[in-house]
Design a protein around this motif. Structure first.
Motif, mmCIF file in Angstrom:
data_model
loop_
_atom_site.group_PDB
_atom_site.id
_atom_site.type_symbol
_atom_site.label_atom_id
_atom_site.label_comp_id
_atom_site.label_asym_id
_atom_site.label_seq_id
_atom_site.Cartn_x
_atom_site.Cartn_y
_atom_site.Cartn_z
ATOM 1 N N LEU A 1 -0.071 25.554 -3.613
ATOM 2 C CA LEU A 1 -0.550 24.257 -4.098
ATOM 3 C C LEU A 1 -1.422 23.557 -3.053
ATOM 4 N N ALA A 2 -2.213 24.368 -2.357
ATOM 5 C CA ALA A 2 -3.039 23.839 -1.259
ATOM 6 C C ALA A 2 -3.989 22.741 -1.734
ATOM 7 N N GLU A 3 -4.461 22.856 -2.960
ATOM 8 C CA GLU A 3 -5.444 21.861 -3.407
ATOM 9 C C GLU A 3 -4.841 20.464 -3.541
ATOM 10 N N ALA A 4 -3.514 20.401 -3.545
ATOM 11 C CA ALA A 4 -2.881 19.080 -3.591
ATOM 12 C C ALA A 4 -3.188 18.293 -2.310
ATOM 13 N N LEU A 5 -3.557 18.998 -1.249
ATOM 14 C CA LEU A 5 -3.894 18.316 0.009
ATOM 15 C C LEU A 5 -5.281 17.687 -0.058
ATOM 16 N N GLY A 6 -6.105 18.171 -0.988
ATOM 17 C CA GLY A 6 -7.453 17.617 -1.151
ATOM 18 C C GLY A 6 -7.452 16.693 -2.344
ATOM 19 N N GLY A 7 -8.379 16.934 -3.248
ATOM 20 C CA GLY A 7 -8.522 15.966 -4.328
ATOM 21 C C GLY A 7 -7.791 16.289 -5.623
ATOM 22 N N ILE A 8 -7.050 17.376 -5.671
ATOM 23 C CA ILE A 8 -6.500 17.781 -6.975
ATOM 24 C C ILE A 8 -5.119 17.171 -7.196
ATOM 25 N N ARG A 9 -4.980 16.516 -8.347
ATOM 26 C CA ARG A 9 -3.709 15.905 -8.721
ATOM 27 C C ARG A 9 -3.197 16.616 -9.975
ATOM 28 N N TYR A 10 -2.163 17.377 -9.786
ATOM 29 C CA TYR A 10 -1.619 18.156 -10.913
ATOM 30 C C TYR A 10 -0.824 17.270 -11.864
ATOM 31 N N ALA A 11 -0.661 17.757 -13.092
ATOM 32 C CA ALA A 11 0.279 17.126 -14.022
ATOM 33 C C ALA A 11 1.608 17.882 -13.923
ATOM 34 N N PHE A 12 2.707 17.128 -13.844
ATOM 35 C CA PHE A 12 4.037 17.729 -13.697
ATOM 36 C C PHE A 12 4.865 17.359 -14.917
ATOM 37 N N TYR A 13 5.619 18.333 -15.389
ATOM 38 C CA TYR A 13 6.493 18.025 -16.523
ATOM 39 C C TYR A 13 7.873 18.627 -16.292
ATOM 40 N N LEU A 14 8.880 17.823 -16.543
ATOM 41 C CA LEU A 14 10.227 18.397 -16.652
ATOM 42 C C LEU A 14 10.926 17.718 -17.805
ATOM 43 N N ASP A 15 11.766 18.498 -18.437
ATOM 44 C CA ASP A 15 12.425 18.056 -19.644
ATOM 45 C C ASP A 15 13.570 17.130 -19.273
ATOM 46 N N GLY A 16 13.621 15.943 -19.852
ATOM 47 C CA GLY A 16 14.737 15.054 -19.532
ATOM 48 C C GLY A 16 14.662 13.802 -20.378
ATOM 49 N N GLY B 1 -17.895 12.385 -7.896
ATOM 50 C CA GLY B 1 -17.181 12.545 -9.162
ATOM 51 C C GLY B 1 -16.626 13.954 -9.343
ATOM 52 N N SER B 2 -16.750 14.768 -8.301
ATOM 53 C CA SER B 2 -16.133 16.099 -8.341
ATOM 54 C C SER B 2 -14.873 16.020 -7.483
ATOM 55 N N ASP B 3 -13.741 16.400 -8.070
ATOM 56 C CA ASP B 3 -12.477 16.230 -7.340
ATOM 57 C C ASP B 3 -12.388 17.142 -6.121
ATOM 58 N N TRP B 4 -13.166 18.223 -6.149
ATOM 59 C CA TRP B 4 -13.129 19.163 -5.028
ATOM 60 C C TRP B 4 -14.574 19.401 -4.578
ATOM 61 N N PRO B 5 -15.130 18.474 -3.746
ATOM 62 C CA PRO B 5 -16.555 18.565 -3.391
ATOM 63 C C PRO B 5 -16.862 19.799 -2.544
ATOM 64 N N LEU B 6 -18.066 20.331 -2.696
ATOM 65 C CA LEU B 6 -18.463 21.528 -1.949
ATOM 66 C C LEU B 6 -19.793 21.338 -1.228
ATOM 67 N N SER B 7 -20.277 20.089 -1.170
ATOM 68 C CA SER B 7 -21.630 19.901 -0.655
ATOM 69 C C SER B 7 -21.666 19.612 0.841
ATOM 70 N N LYS B 8 -20.474 19.481 1.464
ATOM 71 C CA LYS B 8 -20.500 19.084 2.874
ATOM 72 C C LYS B 8 -20.806 20.271 3.777
ATOM 73 N N LYS B 9 -20.632 21.462 3.256
ATOM 74 C CA LYS B 9 -20.724 22.638 4.114
ATOM 75 C C LYS B 9 -22.005 23.437 3.885
ATOM 76 N N PHE B 10 -22.520 23.385 2.648
ATOM 77 C CA PHE B 10 -23.639 24.261 2.307
ATOM 78 C C PHE B 10 -24.767 23.498 1.611
ATOM 79 N N GLY B 11 -25.934 24.127 1.614
ATOM 80 C CA GLY B 11 -27.055 23.590 0.848
ATOM 81 C C GLY B 11 -28.097 22.925 1.732
ATOM 82 N N VAL B 12 -29.356 23.043 1.298
ATOM 83 C CA VAL B 12 -30.471 22.444 2.052
ATOM 84 C C VAL B 12 -31.339 21.626 1.103
ATOM 85 N N ASP B 13 -32.220 20.802 1.693
ATOM 86 C CA ASP B 13 -33.123 20.003 0.860
ATOM 87 C C ASP B 13 -34.261 20.893 0.340
ATOM 88 N N VAL B 14 -35.043 20.310 -0.555
ATOM 89 C CA VAL B 14 -36.071 21.093 -1.253
ATOM 90 C C VAL B 14 -37.076 21.710 -0.270
#
Ligand code: PLP
Length: 394
Positions: free
Chosen positions: A313-328, A162-175
């Motif tokens: 806009l590198a995060e667009a390659l991962g899980g981040i989806r920006y909101a875009f607006y243009l006037d029209g 549920g985190s759009d940009w996960p960070l658990s694959k690289k770091f962290g250990v069990d208890v």
């Protein structure tokens, strides 16, 4: 009976439009800058950053807040936060020297990257920074050699669902491994200082904090049983921002986390810490770009803009989806947004609802304050976006 139909394109566009006008409505000082002669440019609202930091401080009142410099290391951001008394979380000598050059005392700085370059540890130690995250025996060896008697806090692995940009694959250990690492650190002359975890960046799942705090509580007890006293619990980052949906609110996260701490760690650690990055700066920035081309490729409507995944806009390659607006005014269509470079990886988003633009139109990318310009490189000779810091006062 007339069945009401929901138009997903209109919903998406209206959300972006509302976000755009809400952003401006609170920020009169930014209006004059939204049609700059030169693009791309990242407009950063320092007043908003200040407000957001104070909001975090207010809701996490028992916590020390260490801003994660990686999210946006612009000097205007760092200066604003340092004047408010913020702490800083840094990962490199460059980040640290920027922070120290503003007069921030080393006691206000921590480093939570679990694997650090030796020359950074050396520089940090010489500057008086002595709190480092670890999550391996090799890191303990390294820190104990280069920065003896430092304080170390161990990084636990927690789910990042549920985190759009996960960070658990690289770091962290069990208890249990964390327990052994802390004990080993003590044997090597370091001071076992605390526990940290990261729920994943742009976290919209309370459960990740639940698991993190439960694991931290279990580790805290086990460490105590081995006669080691810890001081600090660091909950990392993860506070989300708006993008294309309403994210969890700071006050709800704080309320939930405080409840968890009461339940699972009633004899609270002396020091509670958080290190938000995205949550402080993300919604305070808007990227102004221009449409540089349009094309129809099969059924797909393409528009091309003057920045891209390599230029901010590198995060667009991962899980981040920006909101875009243009006037029209025209009919809404679905667009694929291509970046400025020749690389076909350089696609920023698909299925974006926008009215038909003209080449030369401004396109606004919302929630662009975090992890944008810090990632940018002048690939293909295209410039990284200028950053314009705007304050409400003259
Ligand atoms: C160790 C650490 N702390 C804090 C952060 C900031 O996280 P966020 O931007 O989600 O608040 C990060 C992000 O990568 C991190 O790696």
């Amino acid at each position: 009976m007339v069945k009401e139909t929901i138009d997903p394109l209109a919903l998406q566009y209206e959300f972006a439009k509302r976000s755009f006008y809400e952003f401006l409505s609170e920020r009169d000082h930014i209006r004059p800058y939204i049609t700059p002669p030169k693009t791309p440019v990242l407009l950063l609202d320092l007043e908003g950053i200040k407000r957001r930091y104070l909001e975090v401080k207010y809701h996490f009142s028992q916590f020390k807040v260490y801003y994660a410099v990686k999210a946006n290391d612009h000097v205007g951001v760092l200066k604003t936060l340092s004047e408010l008394g913020a702490g800083f979380e840094v990962a490199s000598s460059e980040e640290l020297s920027k922070v120290l050059s503003l007069g921030v005392k080393p006691e206000r700085v921590i480093s939570s990257n679990p694997v650090k370059p030796p020359d950074f540890i050396d520089y940090a130690n010489k500057q008086g920074v002595n709190r480092f995250a670890v999550d391996s025996f090799a890191e303990v060896d390294k820190v104990s050699k280069i920065a003896p008697r430092s304080r170390v806090y161990v990084r636990l692995v927690v789910p990042n669902e549920g985190s759009d940009w996960p960070l658990s694959k690289k770091f962290g250990v069990d208890v249990d491994t964390a327990l052994d690492i802390l004990e080993y650190a003590q044997e090597r002359g370091l001071i076992p200082y605390g526990i940290t975890f990261h729920v994943g960046s742009q976290c919209n799942n309370f459960r990740n904090w639940l698991i993190g705090i439960k694991r931290a509580s279990e580790l805290w007890q086990k460490v105590k049983a081995r006669g080691i006293r810890l001081q600090a619990l660091n909950l990392g980052g993860g506070i989300p921002v708006k993008y294309t949906y309403e994210a969890l609110r700071i006050e709800d996260i704080a309320y939930y986390v405080k409840g968890l701490l009461q339940k699972f760690m009633p004899a609270a650690p002396h020091e509670l810490q958080i290190e938000p990055g995205r949550g402080i700066v993300g919604d305070q920035g808007i990227m102004v770009c221009r449409v540089i081309g349009k094309a129809k490729r099969g059924d797909e409507n393409w528009l091309y803009i003057d920045t891209g995944v390599f230029n901010g806009l590198a995060e667009a390659l991962g899980g981040i989806r920006y909101a875009f607006y243009l006037d029209g005014e025209g009919e809404l269509k679905e667009w694929t947004i291509g970046g400025v470079s020749c690389d076909s990886m350089d696609v920023i988003a698909r299925r974006v609802a926008l009215p038909e633009p003209e080449v030369g139109d401004y396109l606004y990318i919302l929630s662009a304050g975090a992890y944008t310009t810090v990632y940018a490189a002048p690939f293909n000779g295209f410039p990284v976006p200028d950053v314009v810091c705007l304050e409400a006062w003259p």
